[in-house]
Design a protein around this motif. Structure first.
Motif, PDB file in Angstrom:
ATOM      1  N   LEU A 120       0.830  -1.197   0.000  1.00 54.93           N
ATOM      2  CA  LEU A 120       0.000   0.000   0.000  1.00 54.93           C
ATOM      3  C   LEU A 120       0.869   1.252   0.000  1.00 54.93           C
ATOM      4  CD1 LEU A 120      -2.678   1.599   0.395  1.00 54.93           C
ATOM      5  CD2 LEU A 120      -2.389   1.219   2.867  1.00 54.93           C
ATOM      6  N   THR A 121       1.870   1.297   0.877  1.00 57.51           N
ATOM      7  CA  THR A 121       2.716   2.478   0.985  1.00 57.51           C
ATOM      8  C   THR A 121       3.507   2.702  -0.292  1.00 57.51           C
ATOM      9  OG1 THR A 121       2.928   2.006   3.353  1.00 57.51           O
ATOM     10  CG2 THR A 121       4.400   3.651   2.433  1.00 57.51           C
ATOM     11  N   ARG A 122       3.970   1.622  -0.904  1.00 58.26           N
ATOM     12  CA  ARG A 122       4.687   1.777  -2.176  1.00 58.26           C
ATOM     13  C   ARG A 122       3.780   2.358  -3.249  1.00 58.26           C
ATOM     14  NH1 ARG A 122       6.605  -2.813  -6.479  1.00 58.26           N
ATOM     15  NH2 ARG A 122       8.168  -1.569  -7.570  1.00 58.26           N
ATOM     16  N   ARG A 123       2.544   1.883  -3.303  1.00 58.59           N
ATOM     17  CA  ARG A 123       1.618   2.349  -4.336  1.00 58.59           C
ATOM     18  C   ARG A 123       1.276   3.829  -4.146  1.00 58.59           C
ATOM     19  NH1 ARG A 123      -1.342  -0.816  -7.684  1.00 58.59           N
ATOM     20  NH2 ARG A 123      -3.059   0.182  -8.809  1.00 58.59           N
ATOM     21  N   VAL A 124       1.188   4.260  -2.889  1.00 52.46           N
ATOM     22  CA  VAL A 124       0.780   5.631  -2.611  1.00 52.46           C
ATOM     23  C   VAL A 124       1.971   6.585  -2.534  1.00 52.46           C
ATOM     24  CG1 VAL A 124      -0.485   7.131  -1.028  1.00 52.46           C
ATOM     25  CG2 VAL A 124      -1.235   4.775  -1.351  1.00 52.46           C
ATOM     26  N   PHE A 125       3.044   6.153  -1.854  1.00 55.60           N
ATOM     27  CA  PHE A 125       4.144   7.076  -1.548  1.00 55.60           C
ATOM     28  C   PHE A 125       5.487   6.697  -2.146  1.00 55.60           C
ATOM     29  CE2 PHE A 125       1.408   7.606   2.385  1.00 55.60           C
ATOM     30  CZ  PHE A 125       0.877   8.823   1.983  1.00 55.60           C
ATOM     31  N   GLY A 126       5.608   5.507  -2.732  1.00 53.77           N
ATOM     32  CA  GLY A 126       6.866   5.135  -3.353  1.00 53.77           C
ATOM     33  C   GLY A 126       7.675   4.127  -2.554  1.00 53.77           C
ATOM     34  N   VAL A 127       8.777   3.651  -3.170  1.00 55.27           N
ATOM     35  CA  VAL A 127       9.574   2.562  -2.611  1.00 55.27           C
ATOM     36  C   VAL A 127      10.271   2.964  -1.320  1.00 55.27           C
ATOM     37  CG1 VAL A 127      11.611   1.123  -3.009  1.00 55.27           C
ATOM     38  CG2 VAL A 127       9.916   1.406  -4.817  1.00 55.27           C
ATOM     39  N   LYS A 128      10.832   4.167  -1.264  1.00 57.52           N
ATOM     40  CA  LYS A 128      11.565   4.596  -0.062  1.00 57.52           C
ATOM     41  C   LYS A 128      10.643   4.605   1.157  1.00 57.52           C
ATOM     42  CE  LYS A 128      14.473   8.305   1.767  1.00 57.52           C
ATOM     43  NZ  LYS A 128      15.057   9.641   1.497  1.00 57.52           N
ATOM     44  N   ALA A 129       9.472   5.199   1.005  1.00 57.02           N
ATOM     45  CA  ALA A 129       8.515   5.235   2.108  1.00 57.02           C
ATOM     46  C   ALA A 129       8.051   3.827   2.469  1.00 57.02           C
ATOM     47  CB  ALA A 129       7.322   6.114   1.748  1.00 57.02           C
ATOM     48  N   ALA A 130       7.854   2.978   1.468  1.00 58.71           N
ATOM     49  CA  ALA A 130       7.407   1.607   1.723  1.00 58.71           C
ATOM     50  C   ALA A 130       8.441   0.832   2.520  1.00 58.71           C
ATOM     51  CB  ALA A 130       7.108   0.903   0.411  1.00 58.71           C
ATOM     52  N   THR A 131       9.716   1.066   2.238  1.00 62.86           N
ATOM     53  CA  THR A 131      10.773   0.390   2.991  1.00 62.86           C
ATOM     54  C   THR A 131      10.771   0.842   4.448  1.00 62.86           C
ATOM     55  OG1 THR A 131      12.128   0.267   0.987  1.00 62.86           O
ATOM     56  CG2 THR A 131      13.245  -0.054   3.101  1.00 62.86           C
ATOM     57  N   ILE A 132      10.626   2.143   4.665  1.00 65.33           N
ATOM     58  CA  ILE A 132      10.559   2.658   6.032  1.00 65.33           C
ATOM     59  C   ILE A 132       9.344   2.081   6.757  1.00 65.33           C
ATOM     60  CG2 ILE A 132      10.252   4.736   7.424  1.00 65.33           C
ATOM     61  CD1 ILE A 132      11.772   6.264   5.249  1.00 65.33           C
ATOM     62  N   ALA A 133       8.197   2.048   6.071  1.00 63.00           N
ATOM     63  CA  ALA A 133       6.983   1.485   6.671  1.00 63.00           C
ATOM     64  C   ALA A 133       7.183   0.016   7.024  1.00 63.00           C
ATOM     65  CB  ALA A 133       5.801   1.649   5.721  1.00 63.00           C
ATOM     66  N   GLY A 134       7.881  -0.714   6.151  1.00 62.66           N
ATOM     67  CA  GLY A 134       8.145  -2.124   6.420  1.00 62.66           C
ATOM     68  C   GLY A 134       9.016  -2.330   7.643  1.00 62.66           C
ATOM     69  N   VAL A 135      10.017  -1.475   7.806  1.00 62.38           N
ATOM     70  CA  VAL A 135      10.891  -1.565   8.976  1.00 62.38           C
ATOM     71  C   VAL A 135      10.091  -1.302  10.255  1.00 62.38           C
ATOM     72  CG1 VAL A 135      12.841  -0.504  10.168  1.00 62.38           C
ATOM     73  CG2 VAL A 135      12.976  -0.951   7.712  1.00 62.38           C
ATOM     74  N   ILE A 136       9.283  -0.243  10.230  1.00 61.05           N
ATOM     75  CA  ILE A 136       8.468   0.083  11.416  1.00 61.05           C
ATOM     76  C   ILE A 136       7.489  -1.047  11.713  1.00 61.05           C
ATOM     77  CG2 ILE A 136       6.786   1.689  12.382  1.00 61.05           C
ATOM     78  CD1 ILE A 136       8.052   3.884  10.645  1.00 61.05           C
ATOM     79  N   GLY A 137       6.805  -1.538  10.663  1.00 60.76           N
ATOM     80  CA  GLY A 137       5.833  -2.608  10.853  1.00 60.76           C
ATOM     81  C   GLY A 137       6.459  -3.888  11.371  1.00 60.76           C
ATOM     82  N   ALA A 138       7.657  -4.222  10.879  1.00 61.47           N
ATOM     83  CA  ALA A 138       8.315  -5.456  11.306  1.00 61.47           C
ATOM     84  C   ALA A 138       8.772  -5.384  12.749  1.00 61.47           C
ATOM     85  CB  ALA A 138       9.506  -5.750  10.392  1.00 61.47           C
ATOM     86  N   LEU A 139       9.206  -4.182  13.201  1.00 64.95           N
ATOM     87  CA  LEU A 139       9.778  -4.032  14.530  1.00 64.95           C
ATOM     88  C   LEU A 139       8.789  -3.519  15.567  1.00 64.95           C
ATOM     89  CD1 LEU A 139      13.215  -2.414  13.571  1.00 64.95           C
ATOM     90  CD2 LEU A 139      12.730  -4.829  14.031  1.00 64.95           C
ATOM     91  N   CYS A 140       7.555  -3.215  15.170  1.00 65.21           N
ATOM     92  CA  CYS A 140       6.544  -2.631  16.054  1.00 65.21           C
ATOM     93  C   CYS A 140       6.428  -3.423  17.361  1.00 65.21           C
ATOM     94  CB  CYS A 140       5.203  -2.607  15.327  1.00 65.21           C
ATOM     95  SG  CYS A 140       3.776  -2.254  16.364  1.00 65.21           S
ATOM     96  N   PRO A 141       6.831  -2.843  18.504  1.00 67.22           N
ATOM     97  CA  PRO A 141       6.847  -3.608  19.765  1.00 67.22           C
ATOM     98  C   PRO A 141       5.512  -4.243  20.144  1.00 67.22           C
ATOM     99  CG  PRO A 141       8.082  -1.571  20.016  1.00 67.22           C
ATOM    100  CD  PRO A 141       7.394  -1.488  18.679  1.00 67.22           C
ATOM    101  N   PRO A 142       4.378  -3.493  20.153  1.00 62.66           N
ATOM    102  CA  PRO A 142       3.134  -4.161  20.547  1.00 62.66           C
ATOM    103  C   PRO A 142       2.700  -5.233  19.560  1.00 62.66           C
ATOM    104  CG  PRO A 142       2.709  -1.907  19.817  1.00 62.66           C
ATOM    105  CD  PRO A 142       4.187  -2.052  19.934  1.00 62.66           C
ATOM    106  N   ALA A 143       3.011  -5.050  18.266  1.00 59.69           N
ATOM    107  CA  ALA A 143       2.606  -6.047  17.277  1.00 59.69           C
ATOM    108  C   ALA A 143       3.356  -7.356  17.455  1.00 59.69           C
ATOM    109  CB  ALA A 143       2.826  -5.508  15.864  1.00 59.69           C
ATOM    110  N   LEU A 144       4.547  -7.304  18.025  1.00 60.03           N
ATOM    111  CA  LEU A 144       5.310  -8.529  18.255  1.00 60.03           C
ATOM    112  C   LEU A 144       4.589  -9.449  19.226  1.00 60.03           C
ATOM    113  CD1 LEU A 144       8.979  -7.188  18.574  1.00 60.03           C
ATOM    114  CD2 LEU A 144       7.765  -7.967  16.532  1.00 60.03           C
ATOM    115  N   PHE A 145       3.821  -8.868  20.145  1.00 59.02           N
ATOM    116  CA  PHE A 145       3.136  -9.656  21.165  1.00 59.02           C
ATOM    117  C   PHE A 145       1.686  -9.970  20.806  1.00 59.02           C
ATOM    118  CE2 PHE A 145       6.737  -8.008  23.474  1.00 59.02           C
ATOM    119  CZ  PHE A 145       7.063  -9.029  24.353  1.00 59.02           C
ATOM    120  N   LEU A 146       1.170  -9.367  19.725  1.00 57.99           N
ATOM    121  CA  LEU A 146      -0.230  -9.602  19.365  1.00 57.99           C
ATOM    122  C   LEU A 146      -0.555 -11.072  19.116  1.00 57.99           C
ATOM    123  CD1 LEU A 146      -1.570  -6.701  17.104  1.00 57.99           C
ATOM    124  CD2 LEU A 146      -2.154  -7.269  19.467  1.00 57.99           C
TER     125      LEU A 146
END
Length: 413
Positions: A120-146
């Motif tokens: 989604l982020t790549r389609r809307v904002f481009g590859v650089k933003a999508a990579t940053i979003a992926g890093v945040i999503g992968a490391l998201c502390p509360p999501a690790l415990f969900l």
């Protein structure tokens, strides 16, 4: 608006690395919890979900969410109890195997969310933003415990993210197939978590508005399919509970929980019918519809008799929602949610300056989704449902420059 010519050569490698990282981290946390806690601990987090699944497996339909034999229930929507009932039927009720399977399913939902977020982020904002979003999503502390939380949150986050992505695609390409997926995703979202209704409505409204100059066949397909798939649940509630309950019956109870005498604006588990004998007896005596109506009337009178207190509590709840503050929120959760809230709104402001039509796509779900929690009670789990939207905006803020326009093709009117 023209799309940036981002270099896609390493895109697949980035996705594989970040998805692999998300998988390994979530699996490590799930394994740690599964080996250090009993199955009773896992399933005991939300006993009503397990009891409803038990009832389904026994052939009694969705009933008796707090134990005993209290009859049909719409306290929870049917989507997740059906999934849990299927797992119980195959792997055993409240067994260790069922615990592992449920954690694994929720782990898959979490990893899939990272994939959809990046696309989604790549389609809307481009590859650089999508990579940053992926890093945040992968490391998201509360999501690790969900994955270790016995609740529908992991699937709700995934469905909200998919719905957002599909609605954007439908606005770009209003084909019947895209609107078909829109209707299916929207119906699944409502049947799993009715709190997603504001996002469903916003996504439909925005996509229909963007495609209003073309054929309305696609939007009609999407809307009618969503209604057709959601309607049987409302019909069942009308027949079994003799009340109009389109999604869930619990609004009165939640409103009472957040505004009862002595409330600090948070949910108090000690007053839940699944642990409080007095509340359970009242629920059993009045029936679900009567119990919820009584709680609604009590809450309504409390609010009308003391609007100042309600205003103060609602202001606190608004702050708590966006900061991720709750009874069981760790400092890591609060820091993460506060940071993504701030960065997300910075990204929204930058986007508004560049493309108001695209900014509206993000703005209205962020405005409307939290409203029920402002007047009932907040929890970091509720805020996580819209976290991917804010992460995408945060990634845009971190990747953009003043002269940079978003990659999305949606233009201002």
């Amino acid at each position: 608006m023209a799309r940036h010519m981002d270099d896609p050569r390493n895109w697949r490698l980035r996705v594989i690395i970040l998805v692999g990282l998300a998988l390994v981290l979530r699996a490590a946390v799930a394994a740690m919890v599964a080996t250090s806690h009993s199955s009773d601990w896992f399933f005991g987090q939300t006993t009503e979900l397990g009891l409803l699944a038990e009832s389904l497996r026994a052939g009694h339909g969705l009933s008796s969410p707090f134990g005993g034999d209290t009859g049909p229930s719409a306290f929870l929507s049917p989507g997740y109890p059906v999934i849990v009932a299927a797992v119980f039927a195959i792997f055993g009720t409240y067994s260790f195997s069922s615990e592992v399977v449920m954690m694994s399913l929720q782990l898959i939902f979490g990893v899939a969310t990272v994939v959809v977020l990046m696309l989604l982020t790549r389609r809307v904002f481009g590859v650089k933003a999508a990579t940053i979003a992926g890093v945040i999503g992968a490391l998201c502390p509360p999501a690790l415990f969900l994955p270790t939380l016995f609740w529908e949150t992991s699937l709700s986050v995934l469905l909200a993210t998919i719905l957002f992505a599909v609605s954007f695609r439908s606005a770009e390409d209003p084909s019947a197939s895209n609107w078909l997926w829109m209707g299916l995703t929207a119906a699944a979202s409502l049947l799993v978590n009715p709190s997603l209704l504001p996002i469903v409505l916003c996504c439909f409204a925005w996509a229909i508005y963007r495609t209003r100059a073309g054929s309305m066949i696609g939007p009609a397909i999407g809307v009618l399919l969503c209604v057709a798939l959601s309607m049987p649940w409302a019909v069942r509630n009308s027949r079994r509970l003799h009340a109009f309950i389109p999604l869930r019956s619990n609004l009165g109870y939640e409103l009472w929980q957040g505004n009862r005498p002595g409330s600090d604006g948070f949910f108090l588990a000690d007053l839940h019918p699944n642990v409080n004998a007095v509340e359970f007896q009242r629920y059993e005596a009045l029936g679900e519809v009567g119990y919820m109506h009584e709680k609604l009337e009590i809450a309504r009178k409390l609010i009308l008799n003391n609007p100042g207190r309600f205003t103060v509590l609602s202001a606190k709840r608004t702050y708590y929602f966006w900061a991720g503050i709750g009874r069981h929120s760790s400092s890591a959760v609060v820091v993460y949610i506060t940071a993504t809230s701030v960065l997300g709104f910075v990204g929204l402001i930058l986007l508004w300056r560049q493309n108001r039509a695209l900014a509206a796509y993000f703005l209205f779900p962020l405005m409307l989704f939290p409203l029920p929690y402002y007047i009932t009670h907040p929890d970091y789990r509720f805020r996580l449902v819209i976290d991917p939207i804010l992460v995408a905006l945060a990634a845009y803020a971190l990747s953009s420059r003043r002269r940079t326009a978003p990659a999305g093709t949606i233009a201002n009117p």
